[in-house]
Scaffold this motif. Structure first.
Motif, PDB file in Angstrom:
ATOM      1  N   PHE A  17       0.827  -1.207   0.000  1.00 25.41           N
ATOM      2  CA  PHE A  17       0.000   0.000   0.000  1.00 25.41           C
ATOM      3  C   PHE A  17       0.861   1.256   0.000  1.00 25.41           C
ATOM      4  O   PHE A  17       0.633   2.184  -0.793  1.00 25.41           O
ATOM      5  N   VAL A  18       1.859   1.307   0.871  1.00 21.06           N
ATOM      6  CA  VAL A  18       2.718   2.488   0.977  1.00 21.06           C
ATOM      7  C   VAL A  18       3.494   2.712  -0.315  1.00 21.06           C
ATOM      8  O   VAL A  18       3.548   3.834  -0.843  1.00 21.06           O
ATOM      9  N   THR A  19       4.092   1.664  -0.844  1.00 21.40           N
ATOM     10  CA  THR A  19       4.878   1.801  -2.072  1.00 21.40           C
ATOM     11  C   THR A  19       4.008   2.219  -3.248  1.00 21.40           C
ATOM     12  O   THR A  19       4.373   3.101  -4.031  1.00 21.40           O
ATOM     13  N   THR A  20       2.841   1.597  -3.371  1.00 25.30           N
ATOM     14  CA  THR A  20       1.938   1.936  -4.477  1.00 25.30           C
ATOM     15  C   THR A  20       1.452   3.371  -4.375  1.00 25.30           C
ATOM     16  O   THR A  20       1.456   4.115  -5.369  1.00 25.30           O
ATOM     17  N   LEU A  21       1.050   3.780  -3.179  1.00 29.37           N
ATOM     18  CA  LEU A  21       0.536   5.133  -2.992  1.00 29.37           C
ATOM     19  C   LEU A  21       1.606   6.186  -3.259  1.00 29.37           C
ATOM     20  O   LEU A  21       1.369   7.178  -3.963  1.00 29.37           O
ATOM     21  N   MET A  22       2.796   5.964  -2.727  1.00 32.81           N
ATOM     22  CA  MET A  22       3.852   6.957  -2.876  1.00 32.81           C
ATOM     23  C   MET A  22       4.383   7.031  -4.313  1.00 32.81           C
ATOM     24  O   MET A  22       4.710   8.106  -4.804  1.00 32.81           O
ATOM     25  N   SER A  23       4.429   5.897  -4.985  1.00 29.23           N
ATOM     26  CA  SER A  23       4.995   5.891  -6.338  1.00 29.23           C
ATOM     27  C   SER A  23       3.996   6.300  -7.408  1.00 29.23           C
ATOM     28  O   SER A  23       4.376   6.818  -8.459  1.00 29.23           O
ATOM     29  N   THR A  24       2.704   6.067  -7.147  1.00 32.20           N
ATOM     30  CA  THR A  24       1.687   6.438  -8.140  1.00 32.20           C
ATOM     31  C   THR A  24       0.995   7.747  -7.799  1.00 32.20           C
ATOM     32  O   THR A  24       0.129   8.197  -8.549  1.00 32.20           O
ATOM     33  N   GLY A  25       1.377   8.360  -6.681  1.00 30.40           N
ATOM     34  CA  GLY A  25       0.686   9.560  -6.221  1.00 30.40           C
ATOM     35  C   GLY A  25       0.605  10.655  -7.262  1.00 30.40           C
ATOM     36  O   GLY A  25      -0.436  11.295  -7.433  1.00 30.40           O
ATOM     37  N   ILE A  26       1.700  10.880  -8.003  1.00 30.19           N
ATOM     38  CA  ILE A  26       1.716  11.958  -8.978  1.00 30.19           C
ATOM     39  C   ILE A  26       0.731  11.685 -10.111  1.00 30.19           C
ATOM     40  O   ILE A  26       0.076  12.603 -10.630  1.00 30.19           O
ATOM     41  N   PHE A  27       0.594  10.411 -10.504  1.00 30.22           N
ATOM     42  CA  PHE A  27      -0.355  10.058 -11.558  1.00 30.22           C
ATOM     43  C   PHE A  27      -1.788  10.210 -11.060  1.00 30.22           C
ATOM     44  O   PHE A  27      -2.658  10.714 -11.784  1.00 30.22           O
ATOM     45  N   ILE A  28      -2.026   9.723  -9.840  1.00 35.00           N
ATOM     46  CA  ILE A  28      -3.376   9.806  -9.271  1.00 35.00           C
ATOM     47  C   ILE A  28      -3.806  11.258  -9.120  1.00 35.00           C
ATOM     48  O   ILE A  28      -4.931  11.635  -9.489  1.00 35.00           O
ATOM     49  N   LEU A  29      -2.917  12.087  -8.589  1.00 33.90           N
ATOM     50  CA  LEU A  29      -3.223  13.505  -8.406  1.00 33.90           C
ATOM     51  C   LEU A  29      -3.486  14.186  -9.747  1.00 33.90           C
ATOM     52  O   LEU A  29      -4.436  14.975  -9.885  1.00 33.90           O
ATOM     53  N   ASN A  30      -2.666  13.869 -10.715  1.00 34.74           N
ATOM     54  CA  ASN A  30      -2.822  14.450 -12.045  1.00 34.74           C
ATOM     55  C   ASN A  30      -4.159  14.038 -12.667  1.00 34.74           C
ATOM     56  O   ASN A  30      -4.871  14.853 -13.270  1.00 34.74           O
ATOM     57  N   PHE A  31      -4.528  12.769 -12.497  1.00 36.61           N
ATOM     58  CA  PHE A  31      -5.766  12.243 -13.064  1.00 36.61           C
ATOM     59  C   PHE A  31      -6.985  12.856 -12.379  1.00 36.61           C
ATOM     60  O   PHE A  31      -7.949  13.270 -13.045  1.00 36.61           O
ATOM     61  N   ILE A  32      -6.953  12.937 -11.047  1.00 37.91           N
ATOM     62  CA  ILE A  32      -8.077  13.523 -10.300  1.00 37.91           C
ATOM     63  C   ILE A  32      -8.233  15.006 -10.656  1.00 37.91           C
ATOM     64  O   ILE A  32      -9.353  15.493 -10.860  1.00 37.91           O
ATOM     65  N   THR A  33      -7.112  15.703 -10.727  1.00 38.03           N
ATOM     66  CA  THR A  33      -7.151  17.119 -11.089  1.00 38.03           C
ATOM     67  C   THR A  33      -7.787  17.314 -12.456  1.00 38.03           C
ATOM     68  O   THR A  33      -8.610  18.217 -12.664  1.00 38.03           O
ATOM     69  N   PHE A  34      -7.414  16.450 -13.389  1.00 41.56           N
ATOM     70  CA  PHE A  34      -7.964  16.531 -14.740  1.00 41.56           C
ATOM     71  C   PHE A  34      -9.474  16.308 -14.741  1.00 41.56           C
ATOM     72  O   PHE A  34     -10.208  16.926 -15.517  1.00 41.56           O
ATOM     73  N   LEU A  35      -9.951  15.428 -13.852  1.00 42.19           N
ATOM     74  CA  LEU A  35     -11.377  15.103 -13.817  1.00 42.19           C
ATOM     75  C   LEU A  35     -12.215  16.192 -13.150  1.00 42.19           C
ATOM     76  O   LEU A  35     -13.339  16.471 -13.583  1.00 42.19           O
ATOM     77  N   ILE A  36     -11.688  16.808 -12.100  1.00 41.25           N
ATOM     78  CA  ILE A  36     -12.524  17.708 -11.303  1.00 41.25           C
ATOM     79  C   ILE A  36     -12.387  19.178 -11.690  1.00 41.25           C
ATOM     80  O   ILE A  36     -13.312  19.963 -11.458  1.00 41.25           O
ATOM     81  N   LEU A  37     -11.255  19.573 -12.264  1.00 39.18           N
ATOM     82  CA  LEU A  37     -11.078  20.978 -12.598  1.00 39.18           C
ATOM     83  C   LEU A  37     -11.850  21.342 -13.867  1.00 39.18           C
ATOM     84  O   LEU A  37     -11.986  20.509 -14.776  1.00 39.18           O
ATOM     85  N   PRO A  38     -12.350  22.558 -13.949  1.00 37.58           N
ATOM     86  CA  PRO A  38     -13.029  23.019 -15.171  1.00 37.58           C
ATOM     87  C   PRO A  38     -12.066  22.982 -16.358  1.00 37.58           C
ATOM     88  O   PRO A  38     -10.853  23.152 -16.202  1.00 37.58           O
ATOM     89  N   LYS A  39     -12.616  22.771 -17.547  1.00 36.48           N
ATOM     90  CA  LYS A  39     -11.782  22.711 -18.737  1.00 36.48           C
ATOM     91  C   LYS A  39     -11.003  24.004 -18.940  1.00 36.48           C
ATOM     92  O   LYS A  39      -9.872  23.986 -19.445  1.00 36.48           O
ATOM     93  N   GLU A  40     -11.600  25.125 -18.548  1.00 35.04           N
ATOM     94  CA  GLU A  40     -10.928  26.413 -18.721  1.00 35.04           C
ATOM     95  C   GLU A  40      -9.652  26.483 -17.883  1.00 35.04           C
ATOM     96  O   GLU A  40      -8.631  27.015 -18.314  1.00 35.04           O
ATOM     97  N   THR A  41      -9.727  25.935 -16.658  1.00 28.30           N
ATOM     98  CA  THR A  41      -8.556  25.944 -15.777  1.00 28.30           C
ATOM     99  C   THR A  41      -7.452  25.057 -16.329  1.00 28.30           C
ATOM    100  O   THR A  41      -6.266  25.418 -16.305  1.00 28.30           O
ATOM    101  N   ILE A  42      -7.847  23.891 -16.821  1.00 28.49           N
ATOM    102  CA  ILE A  42      -6.868  22.972 -17.399  1.00 28.49           C
ATOM    103  C   ILE A  42      -6.221  23.602 -18.625  1.00 28.49           C
ATOM    104  O   ILE A  42      -5.000  23.533 -18.815  1.00 28.49           O
ATOM    105  N   GLN A  43      -7.044  24.235 -19.454  1.00 27.60           N
ATOM    106  CA  GLN A  43      -6.515  24.868 -20.656  1.00 27.60           C
ATOM    107  C   GLN A  43      -5.557  25.994 -20.303  1.00 27.60           C
ATOM    108  O   GLN A  43      -4.527  26.189 -20.972  1.00 27.60           O
ATOM    109  N   SER A  44      -5.857  26.734 -19.237  1.00 28.62           N
ATOM    110  CA  SER A  44      -4.972  27.824 -18.832  1.00 28.62           C
ATOM    111  C   SER A  44      -3.608  27.295 -18.384  1.00 28.62           C
ATOM    112  O   SER A  44      -2.580  27.930 -18.609  1.00 28.62           O
ATOM    113  N   SER A  45      -3.619  26.114 -17.744  1.00 33.07           N
ATOM    114  CA  SER A  45      -2.339  25.517 -17.336  1.00 33.07           C
ATOM    115  C   SER A  45      -1.533  25.096 -18.562  1.00 33.07           C
ATOM    116  O   SER A  45      -0.307  25.237 -18.592  1.00 33.07           O
ATOM    117  N   TYR A  46      -2.246  24.574 -19.585  1.00 32.89           N
ATOM    118  CA  TYR A  46      -1.567  24.248 -20.841  1.00 32.89           C
ATOM    119  C   TYR A  46      -0.991  25.515 -21.476  1.00 32.89           C
ATOM    120  O   TYR A  46       0.120  25.506 -22.015  1.00 32.89           O
TER     121      TYR A  46
END
Length: 310
Positions: A17-46
């Motif tokens: 659990f610890v290894t999976t969470l710590m090593s995949t955290g950046i992907f999980i955070l990136n994926f969740i951010t992509f799902l919940i943030l408005p498209k305008e916010t994501i586009q502004s980051s691009y």
């Protein structure tokens, strides 16, 4: 066999659990951010990334993988008490000839298909070569892409493939899960926003290709070589305004290139090139017993569950 290498380490649930969470955290955070943030916010980051010089944006995107790969290796070595060789291959040492062969194969096929496509219709491709910028791109790419592809391969085809395999007690579950998750975790890439979710077919298909290489060859060497060659070609040969990593590549897709056409070309290329790659590798390394290696059961025959391996 490759998945059974996980039995050489300590696999208590909390360690996994610890290894999976710590090593995949950046992907999980990136994926969740992509799902919940408005498209305008994501586009502004691009847009912010697009305003940076290409080489700076590349450094910003690739540099974190140095720490991520070091973190994954540290977690496997200390928490699971395994050496990195067991995460890499079933062979007594890493077979660099396999890495170089797979690397050369995808580079060769990419160049051939590009030249054929360019000769057939070059109207949507423009010359983009600037010597100084390209030299900087080449140096940064050679220095940093091994960490990026290394982290993804060791995480998906190495750690997760092995841990899911000994949990499921078979090969087909980790094969499918890691291939699909590999594709899904790329869903925040700019190509998806531009081309639509159809591009996920390409990412997931690539995940399946790399999974077949790993399971059939009992190691990561071929997938490491392929992944590195593929990403280097994507960075050095041709770029576009909606690439995940915009670079000062030799060529660039012009504004006339329709993203739907690009997607179709990617999928068609995948359906043609990937079988050729598997055929070449199967012939060279004499792969047999496909059904067992891709779907068979996992049996703990090591009797080494907690011994520390230096």
């Amino acid at each position: 066999m490759f998945i059974e290498q996980a039995y050489k380490g300590n696999n208590e649930w909390w360690r996994v659990f610890v290894t999976t969470l710590m090593s995949t955290g950046i992907f999980i955070l990136n994926f969740i951010t992509f799902l919940i943030l408005p498209k305008e916010t994501i586009q502004s980051s691009y847009d912010i990334m697009n305003k940076m010089p290409n080489i700076v944006a590349l450094l910003v995107n690739l540099s974190p993988f140095i720490l991520l790969l070091a973190l994954l290796f540290t977690l496997v070595y200390t928490i699971h008490q395994r050496n990195i060789l067991s995460l890499t291959t079933t062979r007594k040492s890493v077979d660099f000839k396999r890495i170089f062969f797979s690397f050369g194969l995808i580079v060769f096929l990419t160049l051939v298909t590009f030249l054929i496509s360019y000769g057939w219709d070059s109207s949507n491709v423009v010359w983009n070569f600037h010597p100084v910028k390209f030299l900087l791109l080449f140096v940064v790419s050679i220095a940093l892409f091994p960490f990026q592809i290394g982290f993804e391969e060791y995480l998906f085809r190495g750690y997760l493939m092995q841990q899911i395999g000994i949990l499921a007690k078979n090969r087909w579950v980790p094969f499918i899960v890691t291939s699909v998750v590999f594709g899904v975790f790329h869903s925040a890439n700019p190509e998806v926003a531009e081309m639509g979710y159809g591009v996920m077919v390409f990412y997931i298909g690539t995940g399946f290709l790399l999974g077949i290489m790993t399971l059939m060859d009992e190691g990561l060497e071929l997938s490491l070589g392929f992944h590195l060659g593929n990403n280097l070609m994507a960075a050095l040969l041709i770029t576009s305004d909606y690439s995940a990593l915009k670079t000062d590549a030799i060529f660039k897709l012009s504004g006339k290139e329709n993203s739907a056409d690009t997607l179709n070309e990617m999928i068609i290329s995948m359906l043609i090139i990937y079988p050729i790659i598997l055929f070449c590798l199967a012939k060279k390394y004499k792969w047999t017993n496909w059904k067992e290696k891709l779907t068979g059961k996992i049996i703990n025959s090591t009797n080494i569950n907690s011994e520390y391996h230096d």
